[in-house]
Design an enzyme around this catalytic site. Sequence first.
Site, mmCIF file in Angstrom:
data_model
loop_
_atom_site.group_PDB
_atom_site.id
_atom_site.type_symbol
_atom_site.label_atom_id
_atom_site.label_comp_id
_atom_site.label_asym_id
_atom_site.label_seq_id
_atom_site.Cartn_x
_atom_site.Cartn_y
_atom_site.Cartn_z
ATOM 1 C CE LYS A 1 11.265 0.785 8.810
ATOM 2 N NZ LYS A 1 10.528 1.269 7.044
ATOM 3 C CG HIS B 1 14.105 2.168 11.433
ATOM 4 N ND1 HIS B 1 13.822 1.422 12.080
ATOM 5 C CD2 HIS B 1 14.654 2.198 9.897
ATOM 6 C CE1 HIS B 1 13.917 0.546 10.882
ATOM 7 N NE2 HIS B 1 13.703 0.866 9.908
ATOM 8 C CB SER C 1 18.202 0.547 8.739
ATOM 9 O OG SER C 1 18.479 0.558 7.052
#
Length: 387
Positions: A237, A206, A178
């Site tokens: 996300k 991610h 990240s």
Amino acid sequence: MDLFELKVETLKKEGVYRDLPISETPCEAIIVLNGKKVINLSSNNYLGLANHPRVKQKAIEAIEKYGVGAGAVRTIVGNMDIHEQLDHKIALFKKEEAALVFQSGFMCNAGVIQAVTEKGDLIISDELNHASIIDGVRLSRADKVVYKHSDMADLKRILVEKRSSYNQVLIITDGVFSMDGDIAKLDQIVKLAKKYQALTYVDDAHGSGVLGHSGRGTVDHFNLHGQVDFIIGTLSKAIGVVGGYVAGSKAMKSYLLHRARPLLFSTSMMPSACAAIIEAITLLEESDEYTKKLWDNANYLKQRLVENGFNIGHSQTPITPVMIGDEAKTMAFSKALLEAGVYVSGIVFPTVPKEKGRIRIMPSALHDKDTLDRAVDIIKLTYDKLS
């Protein structure tokens, strides 16, 4: 409380103290922050789904049907049919036998790691893994060892030296890291795990929605379906809502429903969030336009930053660090950018090592090239003024 006042004063003297910004608008490419319109390059809303009309509508419909809360943990009466539908939807999307939703990605790591390891086991963790993994590992009674970041020789050394001394060995890595935006060498990790009879665990927070076909993640990116034991992800996300999940075998899901403490002792996810997530995944299944636009913007932004002389590290994904180094200078740069109309996060110790400060730029599918050009121009002008 005098102790904490002194600690806060120390943060201010070191130049790393910050006030929380206040956003007044949905998480879009341009937002109103602290009363000022700015270009937003600091969110995890990669695909722009957090404010998508279809996603919002499904959340509204679920509130009308189920109310605003589940009312209990999943093991009592908080397991609604929509939770089961969401588990099934994620499992199909990730091409795994089963999936289990948690209240957040952080809670997922905190709950799964301690549940699947015990005294007599060994956890081997990448040194740059996310804080939630680090905390999850701390909760386990297993022994722990850290391998050098993405260093397969070091991972192999540890396996050779220690594998025979333990019952189970669990190798844990982020899928996409990240702070630097690089991708784990998951194919090599799985190969080593098979050779030394270890379990594998990837946190794809991610990677989900970003890598693989229509954003199916790092496992799909390497074509490793069915070969990774625990696949963790967030739903806050790229998916744009809230929550976390683990995907894997049906037996794993059944066991975690009995031993994962965040599921046993915390109320289950809001039904409106479940409905929104199901619709967001449906959008990804219908089209890859969102991931394509994200990558087009990310590649364009990286090119522009490099052309302007910035060091973006070794990013392989839309996460794009601009390396600064000094902590105080990093935070001053971030603050000056906000005043100039671009919001990016200043990242300093302890999130990254000392003297490795950077601003972390996060483009999304919502941006257009003109907005990205304006942002790069502001970043360059602001940096030159501070230098």
